[in-house]
Structures are given as C-alpha cells and as structure tokens.
Design a protein around this motif. Structure first.
Motif, PDB file in Angstrom:
ATOM      1  N   TYR A   1       0.829  -1.196   0.000  1.00 14.75           N
ATOM      2  CA  TYR A   1       0.000   0.000   0.000  1.00 14.75           C
ATOM      3  C   TYR A   1       0.875   1.263   0.000  1.00 14.75           C
ATOM      4  CZ  TYR A   1      -2.968  -3.545   2.253  1.00 14.75           C
ATOM      5  OH  TYR A   1      -3.637  -4.709   2.568  1.00 14.75           O
TER       6      TYR A   1
ATOM      7  N   TYR B   1       0.329   5.222   1.459  1.00 14.33           N
ATOM      8  CA  TYR B   1      -0.476   6.173   2.205  1.00 14.33           C
ATOM      9  C   TYR B   1       0.197   7.537   2.147  1.00 14.33           C
ATOM     10  CZ  TYR B   1      -3.584   2.842   4.551  1.00 14.33           C
ATOM     11  OH  TYR B   1      -4.558   1.899   4.830  1.00 14.33           O
TER      12      TYR B   1
ATOM     13  N   GLN C   1       0.393  11.204   4.343  1.00 14.67           N
ATOM     14  CA  GLN C   1       0.047  11.928   5.574  1.00 14.67           C
ATOM     15  C   GLN C   1       0.369  13.400   5.358  1.00 14.67           C
ATOM     16  OE1 GLN C   1       2.018  10.771   9.315  1.00 14.67           O
ATOM     17  NE2 GLN C   1       0.050  11.059  10.311  1.00 14.67           N
TER      18      GLN C   1
ATOM     19  N   LYS D   1      -1.710  15.865   9.556  1.00 11.08           N
ATOM     20  CA  LYS D   1      -1.465  14.532  10.120  1.00 11.08           C
ATOM     21  C   LYS D   1      -2.527  13.495   9.752  1.00 11.08           C
ATOM     22  CE  LYS D   1       2.244  15.880  12.256  1.00 11.08           C
ATOM     23  NZ  LYS D   1       3.571  15.465  11.745  1.00 11.08           N
ATOM     24  N   PHE D   2      -3.396  13.818   8.753  1.00  8.04           N
ATOM     25  CA  PHE D   2      -4.352  12.805   8.329  1.00  8.04           C
ATOM     26  C   PHE D   2      -3.681  11.808   7.401  1.00  8.04           C
ATOM     27  CE2 PHE D   2      -8.057  14.137  10.336  1.00  8.04           C
ATOM     28  CZ  PHE D   2      -8.193  15.501  10.251  1.00  8.04           C
ATOM     29  N   LEU D   3      -3.895  10.531   7.696  1.00  7.68           N
ATOM     30  CA  LEU D   3      -3.344   9.455   6.877  1.00  7.68           C
ATOM     31  C   LEU D   3      -4.407   8.976   5.905  1.00  7.68           C
ATOM     32  CD1 LEU D   3      -1.457   7.418   9.552  1.00  7.68           C
ATOM     33  CD2 LEU D   3      -0.565   7.738   7.257  1.00  7.68           C
TER      34      LEU D   3
ATOM     35  N   ILE E   1      -5.204   6.498   2.418  1.00  8.17           N
ATOM     36  CA  ILE E   1      -4.716   5.482   1.497  1.00  8.17           C
ATOM     37  C   ILE E   1      -4.757   6.027   0.074  1.00  8.17           C
ATOM     38  CG2 ILE E   1      -6.960   4.371   1.192  1.00  8.17           C
ATOM     39  CD1 ILE E   1      -5.371   1.675   1.131  1.00  8.17           C
TER      40      ILE E   1
ATOM     41  N   GLU F   1      -7.488   5.046  -4.953  1.00  9.98           N
ATOM     42  CA  GLU F   1      -8.335   6.113  -4.430  1.00  9.98           C
ATOM     43  C   GLU F   1      -8.276   7.320  -5.367  1.00  9.98           C
ATOM     44  OE1 GLU F   1     -10.218   5.910  -1.186  1.00  9.98           O
ATOM     45  OE2 GLU F   1      -9.928   3.926  -2.046  1.00  9.98           O
TER      46      GLU F   1
ATOM     47  N   PHE G   1       3.907   6.994   3.233  1.00 10.69           N
ATOM     48  CA  PHE G   1       4.202   5.735   3.910  1.00 10.69           C
ATOM     49  C   PHE G   1       3.828   4.565   3.025  1.00 10.69           C
ATOM     50  CE2 PHE G   1       5.401   7.128   8.056  1.00 10.69           C
ATOM     51  CZ  PHE G   1       4.689   8.288   8.300  1.00 10.69           C
TER      52      PHE G   1
ATOM     53  N   TYR H   1      -1.314  -4.485   9.177  1.00  5.31           N
ATOM     54  CA  TYR H   1      -0.382  -3.882   8.235  1.00  5.31           C
ATOM     55  C   TYR H   1       0.946  -3.623   8.944  1.00  5.31           C
ATOM     56  CZ  TYR H   1      -4.237  -2.336   5.084  1.00  5.31           C
ATOM     57  OH  TYR H   1      -5.317  -2.254   4.227  1.00  5.31           O
TER      58      TYR H   1
ATOM     59  N   PHE I   1       4.047  -0.964   8.460  1.00  5.57           N
ATOM     60  CA  PHE I   1       4.375   0.278   7.765  1.00  5.57           C
ATOM     61  C   PHE I   1       5.882   0.522   7.737  1.00  5.57           C
ATOM     62  CE2 PHE I   1       0.419   2.612   6.958  1.00  5.57           C
ATOM     63  CZ  PHE I   1      -0.482   1.836   7.665  1.00  5.57           C
ATOM     64  N   GLY I   2       6.304   1.231   6.695  1.00  4.35           N
ATOM     65  CA  GLY I   2       7.661   1.737   6.649  1.00  4.35           C
ATOM     66  C   GLY I   2       7.778   3.005   7.483  1.00  4.35           C
ATOM     67  N   SER I   3       8.969   3.569   7.523  1.00  4.37           N
ATOM     68  CA  SER I   3       9.211   4.744   8.368  1.00  4.37           C
ATOM     69  C   SER I   3       8.916   6.058   7.647  1.00  4.37           C
ATOM     70  CB  SER I   3      10.645   4.742   8.878  1.00  4.37           C
ATOM     71  OG  SER I   3      11.534   4.676   7.783  1.00  4.37           O
TER      72      SER I   3
END
Lengths: 114, 112
Positions: free
Chosen positions: A33, A35, A37, A41-43, A45, A58, A90, A103, A105-107
């Motif tokens: 996936y 994402y 942000q 700060k809204f995450l 997809i 999306e 992300f 899930y 996640f990466g950093s």
C-alpha cells in the motif's frame, strides 16, 4: 533487518520535477500500500497492490503512478510535482487483503516541494 | 466503513495502566476492531485487533464490549515510549479489498 523499507527518507525537489519513491518489504507479504500523511497529520490510502495487481486506487491525481515489479516491491512515481504534494508518504504491506490481517508500515518518506 | 469516535487526547503517568476508549456504535457484524499507534516521526505501528472476544498480546490488551459498540485499548504499564497517537479503526471484512482507513486518533501523553 528492516521489514518495510522506503527510500529516500527525505526528498526535497522543485515544482514541476518528476520523482520516485521506492518501497521494499522482506516479510513475504502479498499486498502492499501507499499512504499519504499531510501537514494536518491525516493518513489517507492512495493505492494498494496484491500480487502485482492494482486493487485499490483512491481519488489520486493521475500524476501519481504506482508500479509493482514484483510482490516485494511497490514504487511510487510522481510527475510534475506541485507544492500540495508535500507530505510524508508511507508504504505498508500485509499478508492478504482481508480485515483479519494487520499492516506493517515503513518509516516514511518526507517529500518537500519548493 | 463504520465510524469510530475517540477523545482527542489523554494524559497518563508513567508505570500506571492506561485505558484508551473507542466508541463504534454503528459497527457491523463483520467489522474487525483494529488499533494502531504512531510514535512521533515514525510510521504507524500495528498494536492489536479483535472481532468479538477480548484479546491480549505483548503490547496491549483489547477489551470489547458485549454489544461491540465500544472497545478499550489497555496498556498495562505506560512508559514514556508509549506517548503516541493511537488510532481505533474498524475494518469491514468484504472478503476482498478491505482497507485500513485512519481517523484523527487519540494523542496519549505520558508524564514521568
């Protein structure tokens, strides 16, 4: 060993440029996936691939094009970068698409468009 | 996706238990309750998930109300490292493309 790794970690670029962000996972997961942000700060997809097949797309400008060469990699290419593309991106992966899977996640990749 | 409601923020003391509430009154029978957290400058991290029964793992416990309209994430002994945004998320099991949709979450502060 990093489970989900993204490169680069930071990316500063000028408006109008084209850039790519790479993501790799070594968990043996079959679904990946992207994402975004934003500054609030809204995450959200953006895309999801399962076994190299696009399954979630999306409402994202078509300047954003994901590519999955194999199920361990999902890259994000962005054309004609705009100021509003500045965000942290992300990558994530999961084993399966069902709701019973978590899930990883990466950093993140912090993209700054100037 | 059904919605969840969380307080904006909560404070706790180090080494004390923390109970983070989540309301999901419109939950459907096939919605899984997931919790993730995001530490400052890091990616989200899976914490725990459940369907109907309470769940425990090394990070936390998830207590699910009998009617499933609310749940509580329990951190048994808060540490400074637990200061993060905690997200309560419902995932509808469509059998196919179930996605993780994040809300605002609750910001947990831990006092030394």
């Amino acid at each position: 060993d990093t489970a989900v790794s993204q490169t680069p970690k930071y990316l500063v670029t000028q408006m109008g440029n084209d850039k790519s962000i790479k993501c790799e996972q070594n968990l043996g997961h079959d679904t990946m996936y992207w994402y975004k942000q934003d500054s609030k700060k809204f995450l959200k997809i953006m895309f999801s691939y399962n076994n190299k097949e696009l399954i979630i797309n999306e409402t994202v400008p078509n300047r954003f094009s994901p590519k999955s060469p194999d199920k361990a990699h999902l890259n994000l290419h962005i054309n004609s970068l705009e100021l509003g593309d500045s965000a942290v991106y992300f990558c994530a992966s999961s084993q399966g698409r069902k709701a019973n899977y978590g899930y990883t996640f990466g950093s993140g990749t912090r993209l700054t468009v100037v | 996706d059904a919605k969840t409601t969380q307080p904006n923020s909560m404070e706790s003391n180090e080494e004390e238990p923390v109970h983070l509430p989540c309301n999901h009154s419109t939950i459907s029978g096939t919605d899984y309750i997931h919790w993730y957290r995001q530490l400052p400058s890091q990616g989200p991290e899976y914490v725990i998930h459940g369907l109907t029964s309470n769940v425990n793992n090394r990070m936390a416990s998830l207590a699910i109300a009998e009617d499933r309209k609310s749940s509580t994430l329990i951190l048994h002994r808060a540490t400074l490292r637990d200061a993060a945004v905690y997200y309560c998320i419902l995932r509808f099991d469509t059998g196919a493309n179930s996605k993780l949709t994040f809300g605002k979450g609750i910001t947990l502060s831990v006092r030394p």
